[in-house]
Write a protein that holds these residues in place. Structure first.
Motif, PDB file in Angstrom:
ATOM      1  N   VAL A  88       0.868  -1.177   0.000  1.00 36.62           N
ATOM      2  CA  VAL A  88       0.000   0.000   0.000  1.00 36.62           C
ATOM      3  C   VAL A  88       0.904   1.225   0.000  1.00 36.62           C
ATOM      4  CG1 VAL A  88      -1.773   1.289   1.226  1.00 36.62           C
ATOM      5  CG2 VAL A  88      -1.841  -1.218   1.204  1.00 36.62           C
ATOM      6  N   ARG A  89       0.677   2.096  -0.957  1.00 35.52           N
ATOM      7  CA  ARG A  89       1.544   3.266  -1.137  1.00 35.52           C
ATOM      8  C   ARG A  89       0.705   4.496  -1.469  1.00 35.52           C
ATOM      9  NH1 ARG A  89       1.016   4.614  -6.237  1.00 35.52           N
ATOM     10  NH2 ARG A  89       0.763   3.070  -7.898  1.00 35.52           N
ATOM     11  N   LEU A 126      -5.633  -5.677   4.502  1.00 37.62           N
ATOM     12  CA  LEU A 126      -4.404  -4.891   4.410  1.00 37.62           C
ATOM     13  C   LEU A 126      -4.709  -3.459   4.007  1.00 37.62           C
ATOM     14  CD1 LEU A 126      -1.369  -4.296   4.136  1.00 37.62           C
ATOM     15  CD2 LEU A 126      -1.459  -5.367   1.860  1.00 37.62           C
ATOM     16  N   GLN A 136      -6.799  -1.614   6.848  1.00 36.28           N
ATOM     17  CA  GLN A 136      -6.024  -1.296   8.043  1.00 36.28           C
ATOM     18  C   GLN A 136      -4.896  -0.313   7.763  1.00 36.28           C
ATOM     19  OE1 GLN A 136      -5.115  -5.406   9.329  1.00 36.28           O
ATOM     20  NE2 GLN A 136      -6.246  -4.917  11.194  1.00 36.28           N
ATOM     21  N   SER A 137      -4.438  -0.262   6.518  1.00 34.83           N
ATOM     22  CA  SER A 137      -3.383   0.692   6.183  1.00 34.83           C
ATOM     23  C   SER A 137      -3.833   2.127   6.443  1.00 34.83           C
ATOM     24  CB  SER A 137      -2.968   0.531   4.721  1.00 34.83           C
ATOM     25  OG  SER A 137      -2.340  -0.714   4.514  1.00 34.83           O
ATOM     26  N   ARG A 138      -5.123   2.389   6.275  1.00 33.28           N
ATOM     27  CA  ARG A 138      -5.632   3.735   6.549  1.00 33.28           C
ATOM     28  C   ARG A 138      -5.453   4.098   8.016  1.00 33.28           C
ATOM     29  NH1 ARG A 138     -11.597   3.022   4.242  1.00 33.28           N
ATOM     30  NH2 ARG A 138     -11.439   1.360   5.809  1.00 33.28           N
ATOM     31  N   MET A 154      -3.155   2.718   9.999  1.00 30.53           N
ATOM     32  CA  MET A 154      -1.719   2.850  10.230  1.00 30.53           C
ATOM     33  C   MET A 154      -1.244   4.250   9.812  1.00 30.53           C
ATOM     34  SD  MET A 154      -0.667  -0.002  11.595  1.00 30.53           S
ATOM     35  CE  MET A 154       1.015  -0.581  11.258  1.00 30.53           C
ATOM     36  N   LEU A 190       1.063  -6.739  10.268  1.00 26.27           N
ATOM     37  CA  LEU A 190       0.847  -5.501   9.528  1.00 26.27           C
ATOM     38  C   LEU A 190       1.984  -4.551   9.875  1.00 26.27           C
ATOM     39  CD1 LEU A 190      -1.085  -3.760   7.755  1.00 26.27           C
ATOM     40  CD2 LEU A 190      -2.208  -3.060   9.884  1.00 26.27           C
ATOM     41  N   SER A 208       4.079  -0.882   8.794  1.00 24.86           N
ATOM     42  CA  SER A 208       4.068   0.352   8.004  1.00 24.86           C
ATOM     43  C   SER A 208       5.233   1.235   8.415  1.00 24.86           C
ATOM     44  CB  SER A 208       2.757   1.122   8.192  1.00 24.86           C
ATOM     45  OG  SER A 208       2.767   1.850   9.403  1.00 24.86           O
ATOM     46  N   ARG A 213       4.142   3.745   3.588  1.00 21.47           N
ATOM     47  CA  ARG A 213       3.973   2.488   2.862  1.00 21.47           C
ATOM     48  C   ARG A 213       3.598   1.427   3.891  1.00 21.47           C
ATOM     49  NH1 ARG A 213       6.303   2.852  -2.296  1.00 21.47           N
ATOM     50  NH2 ARG A 213       6.592   0.603  -2.559  1.00 21.47           N
ATOM     51  N   ALA A 214       2.857   0.408   3.444  1.00 24.09           N
ATOM     52  CA  ALA A 214       2.431  -0.639   4.371  1.00 24.09           C
ATOM     53  C   ALA A 214       2.389  -1.983   3.660  1.00 24.09           C
ATOM     54  CB  ALA A 214       1.056  -0.316   4.962  1.00 24.09           C
ATOM     55  N   ARG A 262       1.816  -6.552   4.606  1.00 31.50           N
ATOM     56  CA  ARG A 262       1.569  -7.594   5.594  1.00 31.50           C
ATOM     57  C   ARG A 262       2.566  -8.714   5.326  1.00 31.50           C
ATOM     58  NH1 ARG A 262      -2.515  -8.267   8.942  1.00 31.50           N
ATOM     59  NH2 ARG A 262      -3.921  -6.944   7.742  1.00 31.50           N
TER      60      ARG A 262
END
Length: 335
Positions: A4-5, A139, A142-144, A146, A290, A292, A300-301, A303
């Protein structure tokens, strides 16, 4: 590896493809290249800190690092309602009674409100159909959180999410057809477009001035108030697992629910730990975590597996490269 970027202006074709696939009612993903290009510019300026924190709208892309394919999108809007009203219907319970007749009634009404001003919004969560299994959605979702947890002072104390309401397989929206269209004499897509591209004055001009009694509505409209589009059920489950709960607000066009949670009570924000990076060729860990970066600007994140001992997280070289971190730097990890 799925990474995730931050979204960039070069992602326009990817974002337009996702917008087309998302279908009707996805207000934050209009099938309009100009609007999407503006959004990507805004996202770039948000991640670089070129605009005020409350004006930022961070857009994240889910990318397969080996192929460069972009398979999903999510976002965090730092604050809603500051420049354009954040209209909703509130579902209000009204108690009435007649002591002389021994009758007590509870009537639910829909009342137009402009609440949640200044709250942070997580949204735009959409994945291609072939990515909706295997943990990619979790992923991206949850990145949001993080991102929020990396620099929480950039975000509001309260966080909300709006979920798309019910549409039939042929694209009809029962609440729009039976209720909202009576006040907005236009196609749903046009009202949706105006919501995302204007100051929303038309909503204030045309919305009902008085409460709408739900019991008086046709059954197809009553049945979908506060209900989630079938494609949004997994997203709702993810939100609930993080601590989000319905707050009594629904969308004025499709009656989809709004859910909310205190920023510091979001499970991923609360439970993620800041750890120092170590790098090894192999990592012995039972389950992936997870992971990040620790700042918004270079967010960036992923798993992936991480071996955690004390305040140190040992990552593989591949994971460190995907996150663009080096040994001795800080990451956030949620196991």
């Amino acid at each position: 590896m799925l990474v995730v970027r931050p979204a960039a202006p070069a992602d326009l074709d990817h974002l337009l493809e996702l917008a087309i696939l998302s279908g009707p009612g996805f207000t934050s993903l209009p099938e309009d290249p100009d609007q999407l290009a503006e959004r990507l510019d805004l996202s770039r300026d948000s991640f670089t800190g070129a605009i005020k924190p409350q004006d930022r709208w961070y857009t994240l892309m889910l990318e397969e690092s080996e192929t460069g394919d972009v398979d999903g999108v999510g976002s965090v809007k730092a604050a809603v309602g500051l420049h354009r009203p954040f209209f909703s219907f509130r579902v209000v319970n009204n108690a009435q009674s007649s002591p002389s007749l021994g009758i007590k009634l509870e009537q639910k009404t829909l009342v137009l409100v402009n609440e949640c001003t200044g709250w942070t919004e997580v949204g735009s969560l959409f994945l291609k159909a072939d990515r909706r299994k295997g943990g990619a959605g979790r992923l991206l979702s949850q990145s949001r959180y993080m991102l929020i947890g990396a620099e929480p002072e950039l975000f509001a104390d309260n966080v909300l999410a709006e979920l798309r309401g019910v549409f039939t397989p042929d694209g009809a929206c029962p609440f729009w057809d039976h209720v909202a269209s009576k006040f907005f004499p236009m196609e749903f897509d046009e009202a949706d477009r105006l919501t995302g591209s204007t100051d929303k004055q038309f909503i204030l001009d045309l919305s009902p001035r008085h409460p709408i009694y739900i019991e008086l509505l046709p059954e197809p409209a009553r049945a979908v108030i506060g209900k989630v589009h079938p494609q949004g059920v997994p997203a709702m489950a993810l939100l609930e697992s993080e601590g989000f709960r319905p707050n009594g607000l629904v969308d004025i066009f499709d009656a989809g629910p709004t859910v909310a949670c205190g920023r510091d009570n979001i499970r991923t924000v609360r439970d993620a730990r800041r750890l120092t990076v170590a790098i090894s060729e192999e990592v012995n860990a039972e389950l992936p975590a997870l992971i990040s970066t620790d700042s918004v600007s270079g967010f960036r994140a992923v798993r992936q597996r991480a071996y955690i001992e004390g305040d140190v997280a040992t990552l593989t070289r591949e994971t460190a490269d995907a996150l663009k971190v080096r040994a001795g730097e800080t990451v956030r990890v949620k196991t």
